[in-house]
Design a protein around this motif. Sequence first.
Motif, mmCIF file in Angstrom:
data_model
loop_
_atom_site.group_PDB
_atom_site.id
_atom_site.type_symbol
_atom_site.label_atom_id
_atom_site.label_comp_id
_atom_site.label_asym_id
_atom_site.label_seq_id
_atom_site.Cartn_x
_atom_site.Cartn_y
_atom_site.Cartn_z
ATOM 1 N N GLY A 5 -0.971 -19.328 2.976
ATOM 2 C CA GLY A 5 -0.928 -17.918 2.630
ATOM 3 C C GLY A 5 0.496 -17.416 2.742
ATOM 4 N N TRP A 14 -5.587 -13.351 -6.109
ATOM 5 C CA TRP A 14 -4.510 -13.593 -5.147
ATOM 6 C C TRP A 14 -4.502 -12.572 -4.016
ATOM 7 N N LYS A 15 -4.578 -11.284 -4.380
ATOM 8 C CA LYS A 15 -4.464 -10.236 -3.372
ATOM 9 C C LYS A 15 -5.590 -10.325 -2.350
ATOM 10 N N ARG A 54 -7.532 -12.926 -1.597
ATOM 11 C CA ARG A 54 -7.435 -14.153 -0.808
ATOM 12 C C ARG A 54 -6.372 -14.016 0.276
ATOM 13 N N ASN A 55 -5.224 -13.476 -0.101
ATOM 14 C CA ASN A 55 -4.138 -13.385 0.869
ATOM 15 C C ASN A 55 -4.431 -12.356 1.953
ATOM 16 N N TYR A 93 -6.452 -14.151 4.378
ATOM 17 C CA TYR A 93 -5.545 -15.027 5.126
ATOM 18 C C TYR A 93 -4.825 -14.258 6.225
ATOM 19 N N SER A 99 -8.182 -20.923 0.030
ATOM 20 C CA SER A 99 -7.650 -21.423 -1.240
ATOM 21 C C SER A 99 -8.632 -22.309 -1.990
#
Length: 353
Positions: free
Chosen positions: A116, A73-74, A76-77, A80, A179
């Motif tokens: 995001g 998650w971290k 990927r974001n 983003y 994503s």
Amino acid sequence: MPRKSRLSVALLSLATAVPPHILVQEEAKAIARALFGGRTRLFDQMEPVFDNAGIARRHIVKPTDWYHGDHGWKARNQVYLEAAETLYVDAAQKALDRAGIAAADVDCLVTVSTTGIATPSLEARVAGRIGFRDDAERVPLFGLGCAGGVSGLATAARLAATGQGRIVLFVALELCSTSIRLDKLSKANIVATALFGDGAAAAVLRSGGGGLATIEGGGEILWPDTLGIMGWDVEDPGLGVIFDRAIPPFVEENMAMAVERILDRLGLDREEIDRFTCHPGGAKVIAALETSLALPEGTLDHERAVLRDFGNMSAPTVLFVLERLLEAGMSERTLLLALGPGFTVAGLSLVRP
């Protein structure tokens, strides 16, 4: 549904932006086959999705090597946030320049993005770089998905109409590729890998008529008990796409009646619409729209061209279509349409000035 008075809001400019990395469809198919590993049986069944998607290439925010990695998650974001800020500035500055409007003259900032998490929101992150006023109203919108290009633009138009000469900057930005999930083999993930790209679009609006087009207003229809058709599941290591294969038949069966209800709310008849300008969710969705709206096959030509060149970028995609329509010469009245999570359809009427 009660009728409402029509707006008179000028679309002063429209601009689009895409990230630098291009992914052709054959390469996307090869990467997906390699990264889904030895779990090939389902992939073999679903592989024609890549060939039949009507997509030649897409733009993505990272080189293809990045998608081979294991990202949580971290990570990927963070991708983003960095890419979204760059694309926001690119699209917004183009739109402001084309409108001849300074960033300091913008009264309200409407931002649509669902791929995001940005807190503070994107327009706050880039405010100093672009030069927005510190008292500009900020309206970030999340959760609209593919419908956000239309419903967000409608929200921006309503806000512009609240004051004489009021200027609103609208930005729709989605980075769907951040994503894409290759850790989990599912039909929905394969379809997403075949369809989604990244992009942004921006528009400058001002109360009153004129500009490229005048926005008259719009409406939305939400179908009950349809939450499972489209959306995101919040999972580790990232968002998991919800994509029901029933979307094209659902569109074919229900779109015409939904459009009639939206038009009735605006006090318009179907015969007064010279062109439907639609979000190209996929080749089958475009065909279903033509069938439901009783349009001759091939009518949605700009939609197919945008899908071919950019893929499905979610919310901004319909504005890429509108940009082509404006460049080709817009007819007297067009109805923008986009489908999104809910399951919902958003419509917005624009007339030539």
